[in-house]
Design a protein around this motif. Structure first.
Motif, mmCIF file in Angstrom:
data_model
loop_
_atom_site.group_PDB
_atom_site.id
_atom_site.type_symbol
_atom_site.label_atom_id
_atom_site.label_comp_id
_atom_site.label_asym_id
_atom_site.label_seq_id
_atom_site.Cartn_x
_atom_site.Cartn_y
_atom_site.Cartn_z
ATOM 1 N N ALA A 1 -9.195 6.502 -4.384
ATOM 2 C CA ALA A 1 -8.916 7.808 -3.792
ATOM 3 C C ALA A 1 -7.628 7.802 -2.978
ATOM 4 C CB ALA A 1 -10.085 8.234 -2.906
ATOM 5 N N TRP A 2 -7.232 6.638 -2.461
ATOM 6 C CA TRP A 2 -6.017 6.563 -1.646
ATOM 7 C C TRP A 2 -5.574 5.097 -1.548
ATOM 8 C CZ3 TRP A 2 -10.831 7.214 0.840
ATOM 9 C CH2 TRP A 2 -11.205 6.183 1.701
ATOM 10 N N GLY A 3 -4.380 4.891 -0.998
ATOM 11 C CA GLY A 3 -3.947 3.565 -0.586
ATOM 12 C C GLY A 3 -3.347 2.679 -1.651
ATOM 13 N N GLU A 4 -3.649 2.912 -2.932
ATOM 14 C CA GLU A 4 -3.133 2.032 -3.971
ATOM 15 C C GLU A 4 -1.617 2.140 -4.072
ATOM 16 O OE1 GLU A 4 -4.847 -0.150 -5.419
ATOM 17 O OE2 GLU A 4 -6.926 0.538 -5.508
ATOM 18 N N ARG B 1 0.849 -1.194 0.000
ATOM 19 C CA ARG B 1 0.000 0.000 0.000
ATOM 20 C C ARG B 1 0.879 1.236 0.000
ATOM 21 N NH1 ARG B 1 -5.640 -0.805 2.207
ATOM 22 N NH2 ARG B 1 -5.551 1.393 2.686
ATOM 23 N N SER B 2 0.236 2.383 -0.214
ATOM 24 C CA SER B 2 0.971 3.656 -0.205
ATOM 25 C C SER B 2 0.454 4.594 0.878
ATOM 26 C CB SER B 2 0.864 4.339 -1.577
ATOM 27 O OG SER B 2 -0.491 4.616 -1.899
ATOM 28 N N ALA C 1 8.392 5.317 -1.108
ATOM 29 C CA ALA C 1 8.427 6.721 -0.705
ATOM 30 C C ALA C 1 7.560 6.965 0.528
ATOM 31 C CB ALA C 1 7.967 7.604 -1.860
ATOM 32 N N ALA C 2 6.390 6.331 0.575
ATOM 33 C CA ALA C 2 5.474 6.551 1.695
ATOM 34 C C ALA C 2 6.031 5.977 2.987
ATOM 35 C CB ALA C 2 4.113 5.933 1.378
#
Length: 392
Positions: free
Chosen positions: A293-296, A127-128, A161-162
């Motif tokens: 919207a997020w997390g991918e 996840r990101s 990166a996250a």
């Protein structure tokens, strides 16, 4: 080798990891899998381990799979507290392992329990949004601090990166992009005709596929708003929704559909639920869409769909921009823009085919598994042993 799963349930991370285990097994490594949960209730779906496609693929290849027998989604079991029998089962499973793979960071709460055999752990991150998963990030940092984690695989640059930004040492983070079986996922005219015939869709009708579990990160309302706009302007178009919770039995989804379509015709919106023949579904589609919207991180649906000839159309989340670049269309999170991009992608599908074909090696399963094997060998050697590739 031992892989520890939180559970067997529908999702790209489990599909990728199970494929890695199978590939390493085929390459001569001995693997077993331990699942914390034997049954998972989520996305409005009861998912038993024995019914899961990944479980069946692993056991069908003679990879041993066992479970601590917990049930997720019912009751209030503390995910960080384990009984004596559960710890005994875990100790037996880990005792013979040289290296342990943790599918995501959630199993680390188990692997850090006192009294278990100490083995180097490679945690596989998919996840990101590391700070959006409850206590998982804290467990990861604690496992790094006490020496449990020897390395971390990031399936995407956005993941690396996250987690680096969240305080994970960069030296531990190794990017191995997702890959897929190129023999299974390929353009196939026969599959294309077969799935369309089974769904009563004309051979020349434009088809959009959305493959995702019913979760907030997937932004299902945005997808449905785009579907309403597109179906309203493309009278012969069809939209297919696949994944856990993508059925009429999910009250959340039916409410979302009712709100998005507001009485308009939705007969060309098809809910297919969990499918075990996604290579056929993708081959029958013109576009594979993602509206998250997020997390991918590195969305598996985009890669699998692309390799089957569907043009990817996605919002800018995780590594979606890098995956789509030169192969499809990146969109803002706007229904009208997404619907317009679908129309553009359908019209340009034939023109995109050469670029999709040229990218196949980049997204290959063989490349991914070789990279995992090399990292595991380095971790194994760093623990004072020969590489797992060496003869006994």
């Amino acid at each position: 080798m031992l892989s520890v799963y939180e559970g067997f349930f529908s999702g790209g991370a489990r599909i990728v990891h199970s494929d890695v285990v199978l590939g390493l097994w085929e390459g001569g490594q001995h693997h077993r899998v331990l699942s914390i949960h034997g049954e998972v209730h989520r996305e409005a779906t009861r998912q038993r381990m024995e019914d899961d496609a990944c479980y069946r693929a692993l056991t069908g290849a003679d990879v041993g799979v066992s479970s601590l027998g917990r049930t997720f989604g019912i009751g209030g079991t503390d995910p960080a507290v384990f009984s004596g029998p559960e710890l005994a089962d875990t100790a037996r499973a880990t005792a013979d392992a040289d290296v342990i793979l943790s599918l995501k960071e959630q199993p680390l709460a188990l692997l850090r329990q006192g009294g278990l055999p100490r083995r180097p752990v490679v945690v596989c991150l998919h996840r990101s949004d590391p700070e959006n998963q409850g206590r998982a990030l804290d467990d990861l940092k604690a496992a790094i601090a006490d020496g449990t984690v020897a390395a971390a695989v990031c399936c995407a640059e956005s993941t690396r990166a996250a987690y680096e930004a969240a305080g994970v040492p960069s030296a531990l983070l190794h990017v191995i992009p997702n890959g897929v079986d190129l023999i299974r996922f390929r353009p196939d005219p026969a599959r294309r005709l077969a799935v369309r015939a089974s769904l009563d869709i004309p051979a020349d009708a434009p088809v959009i596929v959305f493959a995702a579990r019913y979760d907030g990160m997937k932004n299902v309302p945005l997808f449905l708003a785009a579907a309403r706009a597109w179906l309203g302007s493309v009278p012969d178009g069809h939209v297919l929704m696949c994944g856990a919770g993508m059925t009429a039995a999910n009250p959340g989804l039916t409410a979302d559909i009712a709100e998005a379509f507001d009485g308009r015709d939705r007969s060309r919106l098809r809910l297919l639920g969990v499918r075990h023949d996604m290579e056929t579904v993708y081959a029958g589609a013109d576009v594979v869409s993602l509206t998250s919207a997020w997390g991918e991180a590195a969305p598996l649906c985009l890669i699998e769909g692309m390799m089957c000839g569907a043009v990817p159309v996605a919002t800018d989340v995780g590594d979606s921009a890098a995956i789509v670049a030169g192969h499809g269309i990146l969109t803002p999170p706007d229904p009208a823009a997404i619907a317009a991009a679908w129309t553009e992608a359908v019209a340009g599908r034939d023109a995109c085919a050469p670029a999709l074909a040229a990218s196949r090696e980049r997204f290959s399963r063989s490349r991914m598994i070789a990279s995992y094997a090399a990292l595991i060998d380095r971790v194994y050697a760093g623990a004072g042993r020969r590489t797992l590739s060496d003869p006994l």
